[in-house]
Write a protein that holds these residues in place. Structure first.
Motif, PDB file in Angstrom:
ATOM      1  N   VAL A 288     111.071  92.682 -15.160  1.00 15.22           N
ATOM      2  CA  VAL A 288     110.284  91.786 -16.010  1.00 15.22           C
ATOM      3  C   VAL A 288     110.496  92.126 -17.484  1.00 15.22           C
ATOM      4  CG1 VAL A 288     107.961  90.991 -16.572  1.00 15.22           C
ATOM      5  CG2 VAL A 288     108.584  91.402 -14.185  1.00 15.22           C
ATOM      6  N   ARG A 289     110.544  93.416 -17.799  1.00 20.38           N
ATOM      7  CA  ARG A 289     110.809  93.789 -19.194  1.00 20.38           C
ATOM      8  C   ARG A 289     112.183  93.314 -19.625  1.00 20.38           C
ATOM      9  NH1 ARG A 289     108.518  98.856 -22.310  1.00 20.38           N
ATOM     10  NH2 ARG A 289     106.742  97.533 -21.794  1.00 20.38           N
ATOM     11  N   GLY A 290     113.138  93.388 -18.741  1.00 20.88           N
ATOM     12  CA  GLY A 290     114.469  92.883 -19.081  1.00 20.88           C
ATOM     13  C   GLY A 290     114.435  91.396 -19.395  1.00 20.88           C
ATOM     14  N   MET A 291     113.668  90.630 -18.615  1.00 20.16           N
ATOM     15  CA  MET A 291     113.548  89.196 -18.901  1.00 20.16           C
ATOM     16  C   MET A 291     112.895  88.970 -20.266  1.00 20.16           C
ATOM     17  SD  MET A 291     112.725  87.267 -15.301  1.00 20.16           S
ATOM     18  CE  MET A 291     111.293  88.232 -14.818  1.00 20.16           C
ATOM     19  N   ALA A 292     111.884  89.759 -20.593  1.00 17.19           N
ATOM     20  CA  ALA A 292     111.255  89.631 -21.905  1.00 17.19           C
ATOM     21  C   ALA A 292     112.253  89.939 -23.017  1.00 17.19           C
ATOM     22  CB  ALA A 292     110.049  90.564 -21.996  1.00 17.19           C
ATOM     23  N   LYS A 293     113.106  90.912 -22.774  1.00 10.30           N
ATOM     24  CA  LYS A 293     114.124  91.278 -23.775  1.00 10.30           C
ATOM     25  C   LYS A 293     115.067  90.094 -24.020  1.00 10.30           C
ATOM     26  CE  LYS A 293     117.021  95.344 -24.783  1.00 10.30           C
ATOM     27  NZ  LYS A 293     116.148  95.956 -25.807  1.00 10.30           N
ATOM     28  N   VAL A 294     115.406  89.391 -22.944  1.00 11.59           N
ATOM     29  CA  VAL A 294     116.255  88.201 -23.077  1.00 11.59           C
ATOM     30  C   VAL A 294     115.530  87.104 -23.851  1.00 11.59           C
ATOM     31  CG1 VAL A 294     117.472  86.387 -21.809  1.00 11.59           C
ATOM     32  CG2 VAL A 294     117.500  88.734 -20.946  1.00 11.59           C
ATOM     33  N   VAL A 295     114.239  86.932 -23.570  1.00  8.19           N
ATOM     34  CA  VAL A 295     113.455  85.908 -24.266  1.00  8.19           C
ATOM     35  C   VAL A 295     113.404  86.196 -25.761  1.00  8.19           C
ATOM     36  CG1 VAL A 295     111.133  84.928 -24.536  1.00  8.19           C
ATOM     37  CG2 VAL A 295     112.078  85.304 -22.242  1.00  8.19           C
ATOM     38  N   PHE A 296     113.206  87.452 -26.133  1.00  6.27           N
ATOM     39  CA  PHE A 296     113.163  87.797 -27.563  1.00  6.27           C
ATOM     40  C   PHE A 296     114.519  87.558 -28.231  1.00  6.27           C
ATOM     41  CE2 PHE A 296     109.454  90.732 -26.540  1.00  6.27           C
ATOM     42  CZ  PHE A 296     108.516  89.877 -27.116  1.00  6.27           C
ATOM     43  N   ALA A 297     115.591  87.869 -27.519  1.00  6.30           N
ATOM     44  CA  ALA A 297     116.924  87.623 -28.077  1.00  6.30           C
ATOM     45  C   ALA A 297     117.166  86.128 -28.264  1.00  6.30           C
ATOM     46  CB  ALA A 297     117.986  88.230 -27.166  1.00  6.30           C
ATOM     47  N   ALA A 298     116.710  85.340 -27.297  1.00  8.91           N
ATOM     48  CA  ALA A 298     116.858  83.887 -27.403  1.00  8.91           C
ATOM     49  C   ALA A 298     116.017  83.329 -28.545  1.00  8.91           C
ATOM     50  CB  ALA A 298     116.456  83.231 -26.079  1.00  8.91           C
ATOM     51  N   GLU A 299     114.847  83.910 -28.756  1.00  9.86           N
ATOM     52  CA  GLU A 299     113.988  83.506 -29.873  1.00  9.86           C
ATOM     53  C   GLU A 299     114.688  83.752 -31.207  1.00  9.86           C
ATOM     54  OE1 GLU A 299     110.479  82.752 -32.336  1.00  9.86           O
ATOM     55  OE2 GLU A 299     111.276  82.001 -30.442  1.00  9.86           O
ATOM     56  N   ASP A 300     115.259  84.935 -31.348  1.00 12.37           N
ATOM     57  CA  ASP A 300     115.953  85.262 -32.598  1.00 12.37           C
ATOM     58  C   ASP A 300     117.127  84.319 -32.837  1.00 12.37           C
ATOM     59  OD1 ASP A 300     114.176  87.322 -32.994  1.00 12.37           O
ATOM     60  OD2 ASP A 300     115.539  88.892 -32.291  1.00 12.37           O
ATOM     61  N   ALA A 301     117.866  84.032 -31.755  1.00  9.21           N
ATOM     62  CA  ALA A 301     119.022  83.146 -31.883  1.00  9.21           C
ATOM     63  C   ALA A 301     118.582  81.726 -32.247  1.00  9.21           C
ATOM     64  CB  ALA A 301     119.818  83.139 -30.582  1.00  9.21           C
ATOM     65  N   ALA A 302     117.490  81.272 -31.668  1.00  4.69           N
ATOM     66  CA  ALA A 302     117.001  79.921 -31.958  1.00  4.69           C
ATOM     67  C   ALA A 302     116.564  79.804 -33.415  1.00  4.69           C
ATOM     68  CB  ALA A 302     115.839  79.580 -31.019  1.00  4.69           C
ATOM     69  N   ILE A 303     115.844  80.803 -33.896  1.00  7.97           N
ATOM     70  CA  ILE A 303     115.381  80.773 -35.287  1.00  7.97           C
ATOM     71  C   ILE A 303     116.571  80.794 -36.246  1.00  7.97           C
ATOM     72  CG2 ILE A 303     114.045  82.007 -37.034  1.00  7.97           C
ATOM     73  CD1 ILE A 303     112.388  80.584 -34.855  1.00  7.97           C
ATOM     74  N   GLY A 306     118.165  77.490 -36.497  1.00  9.68           N
ATOM     75  CA  GLY A 306     117.300  76.398 -36.922  1.00  9.68           C
ATOM     76  C   GLY A 306     116.797  75.545 -35.781  1.00  9.68           C
ATOM     77  N   LYS A 307     116.762  76.082 -34.596  1.00 20.48           N
ATOM     78  CA  LYS A 307     116.295  75.351 -33.415  1.00 20.48           C
ATOM     79  C   LYS A 307     114.826  75.667 -33.142  1.00 20.48           C
ATOM     80  CE  LYS A 307     120.852  75.270 -31.190  1.00 20.48           C
ATOM     81  NZ  LYS A 307     121.637  75.678 -29.987  1.00 20.48           N
ATOM     82  N   PRO A 308     114.168  74.886 -32.267  1.00 23.54           N
ATOM     83  CA  PRO A 308     112.759  75.151 -31.943  1.00 23.54           C
ATOM     84  C   PRO A 308     112.566  76.550 -31.369  1.00 23.54           C
ATOM     85  CG  PRO A 308     113.402  72.977 -31.167  1.00 23.54           C
ATOM     86  CD  PRO A 308     114.673  73.667 -31.606  1.00 23.54           C
ATOM     87  N   SER A 309     111.423  77.117 -31.650  1.00 28.73           N
ATOM     88  CA  SER A 309     111.120  78.468 -31.192  1.00 28.73           C
ATOM     89  C   SER A 309     111.031  78.521 -29.670  1.00 28.73           C
ATOM     90  CB  SER A 309     109.807  78.939 -31.801  1.00 28.73           C
ATOM     91  OG  SER A 309     109.469  80.220 -31.342  1.00 28.73           O
ATOM     92  N   VAL A 310     111.445  79.618 -29.102  1.00 29.39           N
ATOM     93  CA  VAL A 310     111.326  79.851 -27.659  1.00 29.39           C
ATOM     94  C   VAL A 310     109.911  80.302 -27.314  1.00 29.39           C
ATOM     95  CG1 VAL A 310     112.147  81.265 -25.728  1.00 29.39           C
ATOM     96  CG2 VAL A 310     113.781  80.382 -27.420  1.00 29.39           C
TER      97      VAL A 310
END
Length: 768
Positions: A288-303, A306-310
């Motif tokens: 689960v922590r690994g999935m959260a790590k992926v979500v944070f990386a995707a958030e940074d990439a989206a920001i 200039g894409k919508p926040s994850v």
């Protein structure tokens, strides 16, 4: 035992195999037609609540809402076989101990109150009045109420559980070891810390609206089969279902619904899991922590793009506390650590995280595969963290869903079975009854066993269940029970816990859920239960009692209370004859039960309001609270992997059992027939041990506390399970689960992470 213990596995859960199993159980009950008629009233508004699992009933109802395990539970209870005084006269307790759990309960329903006679080593009939009088006198003579332990099974009704806690608290103690201590205690602890309520936040209808469902550490095909129907319907409308389970479970792969006529005729089945991941034992938190790590990386990439926040920033800002600390903890966790502990690759974890991010509404559901580790509370906090990131709590089609086992384990807690009572609840009791209530925390299961072993506790009363076989360190528990001055078991059938008598020991037979409860004035009684979705509904038995000598659980508790305490504070006799009066007391002392008697009589009952489901957070911060602790320093699986002959063991149920009740000796979903002493192991681990399928070994506990723990004469079964992880059935393997290993903050036995080794069977060992 069958020599052909390995056979064909079911191609799918449910289907014709389920119907054949139902027919077999109904035939074994002795009255298949009566059993079939009984089943038509299972989980119906005008019938009884199934005595099996706590999965919710559909709001819209069903003409035939039951499952294979429901059939087994009902036919097990409604059997025509009887364990009469003549049965006990023909068998000493020592002789009965030689029977297996399966054989012992096949003897049928208890029919008379019985008292153990040490001189003949037999249970002999006793009148109800004599039993109550002797039990009351013994409790009075203990000197200190804290020297008695009062166990509760999740099969007890709300009314019985409330009356039980009232009696025990007026007696003077909060010693309430209960089955929650051994299963979902970690869920309650973690959820109260995180969201302010120790229950799940979803309704059954949310499964009809979820875009993705994460299923962690559970096996619905065996433990709560009706859940498979809801998962199947979700999958058919396009929801993605991601399963995290070390063991490949047929029910989570494919399901053929026995109530789907077209599917049955065509022999078809439907895929349940869109993705199936097999973490190592204890590796769920890392996954689960690994999935959260992926979500944070995707958030940074989206920001950055200039894409919508994850992430759901408005939700986090308004409703959450501790987000930044959690993110820092995730960022500080290395991928190498995540992959090693979880046993999953980074690519697998990224794939699972993509399912989460691609879903508008997500449900996360879990069971004892998550709750029975040292770090279970931390794991459930991590699951909650993950769900908070995108606001998946407190809106339709989303939320947290711990799936309880027994039908009323959640309700028992709601009405007061808790060794750590809330001050507000004790205040309400004091206001209602005008006497002080004990304020010190009492004993949970492990503390109760410790108190019995060191002589602090001298009495044990069990409201249902099979305490001796459900608990860890079987040999020590047997010693603990036999060293007591008093053991009392309120039960429907004989079990091994009854064969460990103290100085005085009583078997008190009670009505089952399927049986009519008619009081002395001729009025039919309803009881109530609460399912995993916080729905409270009524249950009224329809069968004639197995014996005219049976009493309801409520009447038995009232009889013991009257003999122990008298009637100066409470009119126990009146309460023992009126469940409505007990519900009136519940209404006046527990929030959420307004108009209890009226609402209970509505079809499907009523829902207990869940504050977190409305985004009201009863936490110190008044917000949903992120946790930010590290991953466990080392799981038992990681520790075991350092040596060649040590493994991480999990205990679980076969498909032919429910908790400690064994209905038969087959596990068709795993291809095991006619035997229960088996160890499921990866084929490569088997080859590394220079062993073959079917070889027999002794399983040796490796807890390192100097206590010898050996489970003798088990067969190897090659299975799809991670290397280094093994599995087998309880209660047979509970002898290996050490009392000294418990969940941090939950004190739950670590039955899913037991360090063991193997000892080949030889001539001397076979004779032992």
């Amino acid at each position: 035992m069958s020599t052909n213990f390995i056979g064909k596995k079911s191609a799918a859960a449910g289907g014709w195999g389920a119907l054949k199993s139902c027919g077999k159980r109904l035939m074994q009950s002795g009255s298949p037609l009566a059993g079939a008629r009984t089943l038509l009233k299972a989980n119906q508004p005008d019938g009884f609540d199934c005595p099996g699992c706590a999965w919710g009933d559909p709001e819209h109802g069903s003409s035939f809402e039951f499952c294979e395990n429901g059939v087994k539970a009902v036919s097990w209870e409604a059997t025509e076989k009887r364990a009469t005084p003549a049965f006990f006269a023909a068998h000493t307790v020592s002789e009965l101990r030689k029977q297996s759990d399966y054989e012992l309960e096949l003897n049928g329903r208890l029919t008379h109150p019985m008292r153990y006679d040490a001189s003949s080593d037999r249970y002999l009939p006793v009148s109800w009045d004599e039993a109550f009088s002797e039990i009351g006198a013994t409790l009075q003579g203990l000197g200190d109420p804290n020297r008695a332990e009062f166990y509760t099974s999740g099969r007890a009704s709300n009314e019985a559980a409330y009356l039980y806690q009232l009696f025990v608290r007026l007696y003077g103690t909060n010693n309430f070891p209960d089955c929650s201590n051994m299963c979902h205690e970690a869920s309650g602890v973690a959820l109260r810390q995180a969201i302010g309520v120790g229950k799940g936040t979803v309704l059954l209808e949310d499964f009809e609206k979820a875009d993705a469902i994460f299923v962690l550490g559970q096996n619905p095909g065996t433990n709560h089969p009706r859940m498979l129907g809801d998962l199947k319907r979700a999958a058919m409308r396009g929801a993605r279902i991601a399963v995290f389970n070390p063991v490949r479970e047929k029910g989570l792969e494919r399901f053929s619904d026995p109530q789907d006529k077209v599917e049955m005729i065509r022999g078809g089945s439907k895929t349940i899991a869109s993705h199936y991941y097999q973490p190592r034992l204890g590796g769920d938190m890392a996954a689960v922590r690994g999935m959260a790590k992926v979500v944070f990386a995707a958030e940074d990439a989206a920001i950055a793009a200039g894409k919508p926040s994850v992430l759901d920033h408005p939700f986090i800002a308004e409703h959450c506390h501790g987000f930044e600390s959690y993110r820092a903890a995730v960022e500080a966790t290395a991928w190498d650590e995540i992959e090693d502990q979880s046993g999953l690759s980074r690519a697998q974890i990224e794939e699972a995280a993509a399912i989460y991010m691609g879903a508008e509404s997500v449900i996360c559901t879990w069971a004892m595969g998550v709750t029975q580790h040292r770090h279970s509370v931390a794991t459930i906090r991590e699951i909650t963290n993950f769900m908070l990131l995108r606001g998946n709590i407190g809106r339709p089609g989303a939320g947290l869903c711990p799936v309880r086992g027994h039908s009323n384990v959640q309700g028992d807690r709601t009405v007061g079975i808790n060794e750590k009572p809330a001050p507000a609840f004790l205040d309400a009791l004091e206001q209602e009854f005008g006497v002080p209530m004990p304020r010190a925390n009492g004993h949970n299961v492990l503390a109760a066993i410790g108190a019995m072993l060191d002589g602090t506790a001298q009495a044990f009363i069990g409201l249902g269940g099979n305490f001796a076989r459900a608990t860890p360190d079987s040999a020590l528990v047997e010693k603990a029970l036999q060293g007591l001055k008093l053991t009392v078991h309120i039960a429907t059938k004989p079990n091994h816990g009854h064969l460990m008598p103290g100085e005085k020991s009583f078997l008190l037979p009670c009505l089952g859920r399927t049986e009519m409860d008619v009081n002395a004035s001729g009025a039919s009684q309803l009881v109530s239960v609460e399912d995993s979705m916080s729905m409270v509904h009524g249950s009224g038995g329809i069968n004639r009692p197995a014996s005219p000598h049976l009493l309801s659980e409520v009447a038995i508790i009232a009889g013991i209370a009257q003999a122990t305490l008298g009637s100066a504070t409470v009119d126990w006799a009146a309460l023992g004859q009126s469940n409505d009066r007990i519900r009136d007391l519940i209404e006046r002392t527990i929030p959420g039960f307004e108009d209890y008697n009226k609402r209970l009589r509505k079809p499907r009952g009523f829902h207990l309001r869940n504050s977190a489901a409305h985004r009201e957070w009863n936490t110190p911060a008044a917000k949903a609270t992120f946790s930010s602790g590290p991953l466990p320093e080392e799981t038992v699986h990681q520790e075991a992997s350092k040596t060649g002959n040590r493994f991480a063991l999990q205990t679980f149920r076969s498909h032919d059992q429910y908790n400690t009740t064994v209905y038969g000796l087959d596990d068709r979903y795993r291809g095991v027939y006619g035997e229960r002493q088996v160890i499921f192991i990866h084929p490569d681990d088997l080859a590394a041990l220079k062993a073959e399928a079917g070889d027999r070994v002794d399983v040796v506990g490796e807890h390192g506390d100097g206590v010898s723990r050996i489970a003798k004469n088990f067969r190897f079964v090659p299975y799809d399970i991670p290397r280094g992880s093994i599995a087998g059935y309880y209660p047979e393997l509970n002898v290996l689960v050490p009392l000294g290993s418990a969940g941090e903050e939950s004190d739950t036995p670590t039955s899913k992470s037991v360090m063991v080794s193997f000892r080949p069977r030889n001539v001397s060992a076979a004779a032992a």
